[in-house]
Design a protein around this motif. Sequence first.
Motif, PDB file in Angstrom:
ATOM      1  N   THR A   1      86.535 106.310   3.499  1.00 25.54           N
ATOM      2  CA  THR A   1      87.404 105.975   2.373  1.00 25.54           C
ATOM      3  C   THR A   1      87.053 106.699   1.083  1.00 25.54           C
ATOM      4  O   THR A   1      87.895 107.369   0.499  1.00 25.54           O
ATOM      5  CB  THR A   1      87.364 104.454   2.102  1.00 25.54           C
ATOM      6  OG1 THR A   1      87.582 103.765   3.326  1.00 25.54           O
ATOM      7  CG2 THR A   1      88.429 104.039   1.117  1.00 25.54           C
ATOM      8  N   LEU A   2      85.816 106.541   0.621  1.00 25.80           N
ATOM      9  CA  LEU A   2      85.404 107.082  -0.672  1.00 25.80           C
ATOM     10  C   LEU A   2      84.147 107.946  -0.526  1.00 25.80           C
ATOM     11  O   LEU A   2      83.039 107.433  -0.641  1.00 25.80           O
ATOM     12  CB  LEU A   2      85.092 105.950  -1.657  1.00 25.80           C
ATOM     13  CG  LEU A   2      86.244 105.240  -2.310  1.00 25.80           C
ATOM     14  CD1 LEU A   2      85.734 104.096  -3.168  1.00 25.80           C
ATOM     15  CD2 LEU A   2      87.057 106.191  -3.151  1.00 25.80           C
ATOM     16  N   PRO A   3      84.295 109.239  -0.329  1.00 30.85           N
ATOM     17  CA  PRO A   3      83.116 110.090  -0.180  1.00 30.85           C
ATOM     18  C   PRO A   3      82.231 110.115  -1.422  1.00 30.85           C
ATOM     19  O   PRO A   3      81.029 110.322  -1.319  1.00 30.85           O
ATOM     20  CB  PRO A   3      83.692 111.478   0.093  1.00 30.85           C
ATOM     21  CG  PRO A   3      85.149 111.310   0.300  1.00 30.85           C
ATOM     22  CD  PRO A   3      85.533 109.961  -0.162  1.00 30.85           C
ATOM     23  N   MET A   4      82.825 109.878  -2.602  1.00 30.82           N
ATOM     24  CA  MET A   4      82.047 109.947  -3.834  1.00 30.82           C
ATOM     25  C   MET A   4      81.287 108.669  -4.156  1.00 30.82           C
ATOM     26  O   MET A   4      80.557 108.612  -5.133  1.00 30.82           O
ATOM     27  CB  MET A   4      82.952 110.327  -5.011  1.00 30.82           C
ATOM     28  CG  MET A   4      83.821 109.215  -5.547  1.00 30.82           C
ATOM     29  SD  MET A   4      85.172 108.763  -4.503  1.00 30.82           S
ATOM     30  CE  MET A   4      86.433 109.853  -5.066  1.00 30.82           C
ATOM     31  N   LEU A   5      81.403 107.638  -3.317  1.00 31.52           N
ATOM     32  CA  LEU A   5      80.726 106.367  -3.533  1.00 31.52           C
ATOM     33  C   LEU A   5      79.213 106.562  -3.457  1.00 31.52           C
ATOM     34  O   LEU A   5      78.703 107.158  -2.512  1.00 31.52           O
ATOM     35  CB  LEU A   5      81.195 105.368  -2.471  1.00 31.52           C
ATOM     36  CG  LEU A   5      80.873 103.906  -2.698  1.00 31.52           C
ATOM     37  CD1 LEU A   5      81.529 103.390  -3.959  1.00 31.52           C
ATOM     38  CD2 LEU A   5      81.327 103.089  -1.511  1.00 31.52           C
ATOM     39  N   THR A   6      78.483 106.071  -4.472  1.00 31.00           N
ATOM     40  CA  THR A   6      77.031 106.271  -4.502  1.00 31.00           C
ATOM     41  C   THR A   6      76.234 105.001  -4.222  1.00 31.00           C
ATOM     42  O   THR A   6      75.088 105.077  -3.785  1.00 31.00           O
ATOM     43  CB  THR A   6      76.584 106.824  -5.872  1.00 31.00           C
ATOM     44  OG1 THR A   6      77.000 105.923  -6.897  1.00 31.00           O
ATOM     45  CG2 THR A   6      77.161 108.203  -6.119  1.00 31.00           C
ATOM     46  N   ALA A   7      76.819 103.838  -4.497  1.00 28.27           N
ATOM     47  CA  ALA A   7      76.066 102.593  -4.295  1.00 28.27           C
ATOM     48  C   ALA A   7      77.023 101.411  -4.190  1.00 28.27           C
ATOM     49  O   ALA A   7      78.199 101.507  -4.544  1.00 28.27           O
ATOM     50  CB  ALA A   7      75.110 102.364  -5.465  1.00 28.27           C
ATOM     51  N   ILE A   8      76.471 100.305  -3.698  1.00 26.41           N
ATOM     52  CA  ILE A   8      77.196  99.039  -3.643  1.00 26.41           C
ATOM     53  C   ILE A   8      76.345  98.008  -4.367  1.00 26.41           C
ATOM     54  O   ILE A   8      75.149  97.883  -4.120  1.00 26.41           O
ATOM     55  CB  ILE A   8      77.448  98.587  -2.190  1.00 26.41           C
ATOM     56  CG1 ILE A   8      78.377  99.572  -1.486  1.00 26.41           C
ATOM     57  CG2 ILE A   8      78.024  97.180  -2.167  1.00 26.41           C
ATOM     58  CD1 ILE A   8      78.632  99.249  -0.021  1.00 26.41           C
ATOM     59  N   GLU A   9      76.980  97.277  -5.260  1.00 28.52           N
ATOM     60  CA  GLU A   9      76.308  96.229  -6.017  1.00 28.52           C
ATOM     61  C   GLU A   9      76.947  94.903  -5.627  1.00 28.52           C
ATOM     62  O   GLU A   9      78.172  94.791  -5.571  1.00 28.52           O
ATOM     63  CB  GLU A   9      76.508  96.502  -7.509  1.00 28.52           C
ATOM     64  CG  GLU A   9      75.815  95.564  -8.439  1.00 28.52           C
ATOM     65  CD  GLU A   9      76.072  95.934  -9.899  1.00 28.52           C
ATOM     66  OE1 GLU A   9      76.178  94.987 -10.708  1.00 28.52           O
ATOM     67  OE2 GLU A   9      76.202  97.134 -10.217  1.00 28.52           O
ATOM     68  N   VAL A  10      76.131  93.897  -5.357  1.00 28.56           N
ATOM     69  CA  VAL A  10      76.641  92.591  -4.935  1.00 28.56           C
ATOM     70  C   VAL A  10      76.321  91.566  -6.018  1.00 28.56           C
ATOM     71  O   VAL A  10      75.171  91.447  -6.438  1.00 28.56           O
ATOM     72  CB  VAL A  10      76.035  92.152  -3.589  1.00 28.56           C
ATOM     73  CG1 VAL A  10      76.623  90.821  -3.147  1.00 28.56           C
ATOM     74  CG2 VAL A  10      76.264  93.206  -2.526  1.00 28.56           C
ATOM     75  N   LYS A  11      77.345  90.852  -6.460  1.00 27.01           N
ATOM     76  CA  LYS A  11      77.164  89.816  -7.479  1.00 27.01           C
ATOM     77  C   LYS A  11      77.665  88.485  -6.939  1.00 27.01           C
ATOM     78  O   LYS A  11      78.567  88.447  -6.106  1.00 27.01           O
ATOM     79  CB  LYS A  11      77.948  90.167  -8.744  1.00 27.01           C
ATOM     80  CG  LYS A  11      77.420  91.404  -9.428  1.00 27.01           C
ATOM     81  CD  LYS A  11      78.110  91.614 -10.746  1.00 27.01           C
ATOM     82  CE  LYS A  11      77.459  92.798 -11.438  1.00 27.01           C
ATOM     83  NZ  LYS A  11      77.607  92.748 -12.864  1.00 27.01           N
ATOM     84  N   VAL A  12      77.087  87.410  -7.438  1.00 27.99           N
ATOM     85  CA  VAL A  12      77.503  86.068  -7.040  1.00 27.99           C
ATOM     86  C   VAL A  12      78.481  85.536  -8.077  1.00 27.99           C
ATOM     87  O   VAL A  12      78.214  85.549  -9.267  1.00 27.99           O
ATOM     88  CB  VAL A  12      76.287  85.118  -6.914  1.00 27.99           C
ATOM     89  CG1 VAL A  12      76.738  83.701  -6.588  1.00 27.99           C
ATOM     90  CG2 VAL A  12      75.324  85.629  -5.862  1.00 27.99           C
ATOM     91  N   ASN A  13      79.632  85.088  -7.596  1.00 25.67           N
ATOM     92  CA  ASN A  13      80.651  84.476  -8.439  1.00 25.67           C
ATOM     93  C   ASN A  13      81.033  83.149  -7.799  1.00 25.67           C
ATOM     94  O   ASN A  13      81.862  83.115  -6.887  1.00 25.67           O
ATOM     95  CB  ASN A  13      81.867  85.391  -8.559  1.00 25.67           C
ATOM     96  CG  ASN A  13      82.985  84.783  -9.363  1.00 25.67           C
ATOM     97  OD1 ASN A  13      82.888  83.663  -9.837  1.00 25.67           O
ATOM     98  ND2 ASN A  13      84.071  85.518  -9.513  1.00 25.67           N
ATOM     99  N   PRO A  14      80.449  82.055  -8.266  1.00 24.20           N
ATOM    100  CA  PRO A  14      80.737  80.753  -7.657  1.00 24.20           C
ATOM    101  C   PRO A  14      82.216  80.380  -7.719  1.00 24.20           C
ATOM    102  O   PRO A  14      82.667  79.532  -6.962  1.00 24.20           O
ATOM    103  CB  PRO A  14      79.903  79.760  -8.472  1.00 24.20           C
ATOM    104  CG  PRO A  14      78.874  80.581  -9.149  1.00 24.20           C
ATOM    105  CD  PRO A  14      79.466  81.955  -9.334  1.00 24.20           C
ATOM    106  N   GLY A  15      82.963  81.005  -8.589  1.00 24.17           N
ATOM    107  CA  GLY A  15      84.385  80.723  -8.695  1.00 24.17           C
ATOM    108  C   GLY A  15      85.166  81.111  -7.455  1.00 24.17           C
ATOM    109  O   GLY A  15      86.293  80.666  -7.262  1.00 24.17           O
ATOM    110  N   LEU A  16      84.585  81.958  -6.615  1.00 24.77           N
ATOM    111  CA  LEU A  16      85.253  82.351  -5.379  1.00 24.77           C
ATOM    112  C   LEU A  16      85.226  81.252  -4.333  1.00 24.77           C
ATOM    113  O   LEU A  16      86.031  81.254  -3.409  1.00 24.77           O
ATOM    114  CB  LEU A  16      84.602  83.599  -4.778  1.00 24.77           C
ATOM    115  CG  LEU A  16      84.796  84.905  -5.517  1.00 24.77           C
ATOM    116  CD1 LEU A  16      84.069  86.021  -4.798  1.00 24.77           C
ATOM    117  CD2 LEU A  16      86.251  85.242  -5.655  1.00 24.77           C
ATOM    118  N   ALA A  17      84.284  80.333  -4.483  1.00 22.94           N
ATOM    119  CA  ALA A  17      84.156  79.244  -3.503  1.00 22.94           C
ATOM    120  C   ALA A  17      85.325  78.298  -3.667  1.00 22.94           C
ATOM    121  O   ALA A  17      85.462  77.614  -4.666  1.00 22.94           O
ATOM    122  CB  ALA A  17      82.840  78.498  -3.702  1.00 22.94           C
TER     123      ALA A  17
END
Length: 153
Positions: free
Chosen positions: A85-101
């Motif tokens: 999909t994205l060859p230029m992607l360098t990293a993935i950052e994961v954040k917690v958002n309790p609002g998604l629950a």
Amino acid sequence: MKKLPQDLCQLLHANGQLPEIAEKAELLNQLNNELKQLVSGPVVDQLKVANLRNNVLVLETSAAIWATRINFQKARLLQQLQLHTLPMLTAIEVKVNPGLAVSKTEPKANNRQISETTAHHLDALADQAGGELGQKLKRLAALASRRRQSSED
């Protein structure tokens, strides 16, 4: 007729920011769909693509446990997304958002039934009460007997 503010006109104009925002929203939606195909299990419902900035994909999860699970898969996900999909992607950052629950509570089935004795008492009470209340009590008593008849069939 009112004249639109200049900032709003610029935003709505084809050269304004609206097309860029729409493009980014579409890209994030496509990345979200792609990500959900790469991840399996219950974490799929607890994960979404939040942003893409400076070639870093920002993901949100509803709880720390899901963030930990995704962090274990980050290298594989990054490689797959770079490849497809994205060859230029360098990293993935994961954040917690309790609002998604979102608690998805299913409505409970109404298993309450009126016994034959209760139906007789309601019927007798309806005779004494009379009027609109009496009619409602009679319908309630009749409903109990109809349920018994349909369960016997």
